[in-house]
Design a protein around this motif. Structure first.
Motif, PDB file in Angstrom:
ATOM      1  N   PRO A 377       0.833  -1.218   0.000  1.00  0.00           N
ATOM      2  CA  PRO A 377       0.000   0.000   0.000  1.00  0.00           C
ATOM      3  C   PRO A 377       0.864   1.265   0.000  1.00  0.00           C
ATOM      4  CG  PRO A 377      -0.546  -1.455   1.841  1.00  0.00           C
ATOM      5  CD  PRO A 377       0.661  -2.014   1.218  1.00  0.00           C
ATOM      6  N   SER A 380       3.751   2.441   2.647  1.00  0.00           N
ATOM      7  CA  SER A 380       4.263   1.281   3.381  1.00  0.00           C
ATOM      8  C   SER A 380       5.784   1.303   3.473  1.00  0.00           C
ATOM      9  CB  SER A 380       3.769  -0.012   2.737  1.00  0.00           C
ATOM     10  OG  SER A 380       4.141  -0.035   1.377  1.00  0.00           O
ATOM     11  N   GLN A 536       2.572  -0.814  -8.695  1.00  0.00           N
ATOM     12  CA  GLN A 536       1.195  -0.833  -8.179  1.00  0.00           C
ATOM     13  C   GLN A 536       0.389  -1.888  -8.926  1.00  0.00           C
ATOM     14  OE1 GLN A 536       0.308   0.885  -5.666  1.00  0.00           O
ATOM     15  NE2 GLN A 536       1.927   2.442  -5.552  1.00  0.00           N
ATOM     16  N   GLN A 551       4.228  -4.117   3.994  1.00  0.00           N
ATOM     17  CA  GLN A 551       3.043  -3.532   4.640  1.00  0.00           C
ATOM     18  C   GLN A 551       3.456  -2.936   5.971  1.00  0.00           C
ATOM     19  OE1 GLN A 551       0.449  -7.044   4.069  1.00  0.00           O
ATOM     20  NE2 GLN A 551      -1.139  -5.599   3.458  1.00  0.00           N
ATOM     21  N   TYR A 570      -2.298  -9.429   0.629  1.00  0.00           N
ATOM     22  CA  TYR A 570      -2.346  -8.198  -0.154  1.00  0.00           C
ATOM     23  C   TYR A 570      -2.282  -8.483  -1.657  1.00  0.00           C
ATOM     24  CZ  TYR A 570      -0.953  -3.653  -2.013  1.00  0.00           C
ATOM     25  OH  TYR A 570      -0.897  -2.495  -2.740  1.00  0.00           O
TER      26      TYR A 570
END
Ligand code: ADP
Length: 579
Positions: A377, A380, A536, A551, A570
């Motif tokens: 994310p 992170s 991403q 994370q 994730y």
């Protein structure tokens, strides 16, 4: 005192000229006394005696000589004054050239923490307005102080040589001036520190607005930004006025003292002249020189104001001038004899920005030639993690090694020139595309530039531009799309044939087809290269040898695409979301 020593050191090569200028200033001021001295002689010899008419007739040669000496001295003084000013100008320009150069070099050597701490507008203020204040101090403040003091002291000596009592009565007022100066200086000093801060805030507001003009326009925030700048500008203007007007509180005392000098001179001088204590010629000399005491008094406000301004500016410059980067070559840094192979290891790495810890106990091994994708994310710690390899920041705990060596033991130049980085925020220079690609390797040939552009799938669109590789991209690369800029940034990173290539979200703005093409090229580079790709999109990461999931600043998982989609977490969430 420290500030003067600092100025003196920076006058290297011009010290002799500066001393000469100061000496000439002294000579010039002393020469101001010649005219009143001669007038005194003329009055006493040719005008006051009862047989004045006879003396003028018989001694006319002497009279003419005196007149010519007066004219000659005035002319000479003007020539000396002109040369002195030239010397001050030359010295001060040389000084600020040196300071500016050293500051710029030092700013370039600073680590990222420095740029986190200082805003561009603030640094620019130091490089321009503050430096000019230093020039002003050398070319004007010091000069004026020396000149005022010389004139003051020389006149007092001359006054004493004529009549000690009149001289004492005139300098009796000097303590008033010292008192006023002391209180004024105390009051005004903090005002100039504030003033300097306000200037920096105003410049920062302008700089941010100008460089962020697209965002301002996109959100139709022009009026707000104009208002914001105006507020800073008013603040600065108010601070300026407050500092400048403070002198007005003290001004009446100084002015009364200066005027009192004339009154004392007229009254006492008159009485003494009538009683025969001083001659009329001496009375004339006192009258003609009273300004040499009054003017320095009147100058004192300006001198103190300017001096405070100088101190505030010089301290700002020195902060940058002497600031040392914490990230620098160690004395016992090792020089790797050959090209870095590209193995990277994070061993128990912790990292914090100030008090905020963003990476916790990171352990990760990357083999030479491997392609590793990092996903996680926003916030992170992905960017931070890769920045630690190039020592943009240094770890707070644990270590990062390259080819088995702690990066803190390697020479920065060698380490960084082995890493090609394409960062998230692409900055292209106002240069040709060719120049931008060859930024890290200016000696590369035309063919090599094209080859790098081909790897980055940029050659096609570059050739379609009006001037091809010679097209000049505007400030911040205006005129190119986000994806195009990213591809040029990738070509620039590849141009140094890096042993380690770091791509921080570099293909986020290119379409999938182009991305596939780029990935294919990256697999077939003609030099060995370890690749770290922050991504991403699943498409950017799926072919990597391993995918690291970060994370909250810790490694949550590591595996290949196939492994990770099997597991809860994730990666699978993102995968499902994107398919
Ligand atoms: P990512 O690349 O995963 O989005 P970053 O490494 O950029 O994450 O940032 C990790 C955390 O560190 C974020 O919370 C961010 O706000 C913080 N951070 C990043 N850069 C700085 C900085 N220069 N100063 C202070 N905090 C920072």
């Amino acid at each position: 005192m420290f500030l003067f020593r600092w100025l003196w050191t920076n006058m290297e090569g011009y010290k002799g000229r500066y001393i000469l200028a100061l000496c000439l200033s002294v000579v010039c001021q002393v020469m101001f006394l010649v005219t009143p001295m001669m007038s005194q002689q003329i009055v006493d010899t040719f005008i006051m005696p009862e047989d004045a008419a006879y003396i003028i007739k018989t001694q006319s040669t002497l009279l003419w000589q005196m007149v010519w000496i007066m004219i000659g001295f005035t002319f000479l003084r003007t020539v000396i004054q002109y040369s002195t000013n030239m010397l001050y100008e030359v010295t001060s320009q040389a000084l600020i050239y040196r300071v500016r150069k050293k500051m710029y070099e030092n700013i370039n050597k600073q680590d990222a923490t420095f740029y986190d701490r200082f805003r561009t507008g603030d640094i620019m203020t130091r490089m321009t307005g503050d430096i000019d204040m230093v020039r002003h101090s050398v070319a004007w403040i010091i000069k004026t102080v020396i000149e005022s003091l010389t004139l003051f002291i020389a006149s007092i000596i001359y006054f004493f040589s004529m009549d000690w009592l009149t001289a004492i009565c005139l300098i009796a007022l000097t303590p008033v001036i010292f008192g006023v100066s002391f209180f004024f200086k105390k009051k005004v000093r903090p005002m100039y520190v504030t003033l300097r801060e306000k200037l920096s805030l105003m410049n920062t507001a302008a700089e941010e607005n100008i460089s962020g003009n697209r965002v301002v326009k996109a959100f139709a925030r022009e009026d707000y930004e104009i208002g914001k700048f105006d507020e800073k500008s008013v603040d600065y203007s108010k601070a300026n006025k407050r500092a400048a007007l403070t002198w007005l509180d003290f001004f009446p005392i100084i002015e009364i003292t200066a005027q009192a000098l004339s009154v004392i001179q007229l009254l006492l001088g008159g009485v003494f002249a009538i009683s025969g204590r001083i001659t009329v010629g001496e009375f004339t000399a006192f009258a003609g020189l009273i300004w040499t005491l009054a003017n320095p008094m009147r100058n004192i406000g300006t001198i103190i104001n300017d001096f405070q301004r100088f101190t505030a500016s010089a301290n700002k410059i020195i902060e940058v001038y002497y600031g040392r980067s914490k990230i620098a070559d160690r004395e016992d840094a090792i020089d790797l004899p050959e090209r870095i192979k590209g193995s990277i290891e994070f061993q128990n790495v912790d990292f914090s920005y100030g008090d905020i810890q963003v990476l916790h106990d990171i352990n990760l091994k990357i083999e030479p030639g491997e392609t590793v994708a990092i996903m996680g994310p926003t916030g992170s710690g992905k960017t931070t993690l890769v920045e630690l390899i190039a020592r943009i920041y240094d770890v707070n705990g644990g270590k990062v090694t390259v080819d088995g060596n702690d990066v803190r033991m390697l020479k920065l130049k060698q380490l960084r020139s082995s890493i090609g980085m394409a960062t998230q925020d692409v900055l292209l220079y106002s240069d040709t595309i060719d120049g931008n690609i060859a930024f890290g390797n200016t000696s590369m040939s035309e063919e090599e530039v094209v080859r790098c552009a081909e790897y980055a799938d940029a050659d096609g669109f570059i050739r379609k531009l009006s001037e091809g590789y010679e097209t000049i991209v505007g400030e911040r690369g205006v005129g190119l799309s986000g994806g195009q800029k990213q591809r040029i940034a990738l070509a620039r990173a590849l141009a140094v044939k890096p042993a380690i290539l770091v791509l921080d979200d570099t293909t986020s703005a290119v379409d999938l087809e182009t991305e596939t093409h780029i990935q294919e090229s990256l697999r077939n580079l003609d030099f060995p290269c370890t690749k770290i790709i922050i991504a991403q999109r699943i498409s950017s990461a799926k072919d990597a040898d391993k995918i690291v999931i970060l994370q909250n600043g810790t490694i949550a998982d590591v595996g290949t695409h196939e492994e990770l989609i099997q597991r809860e977490g994730y990666y699978r969430e993102v995968y499902e979301l994107q398919h």
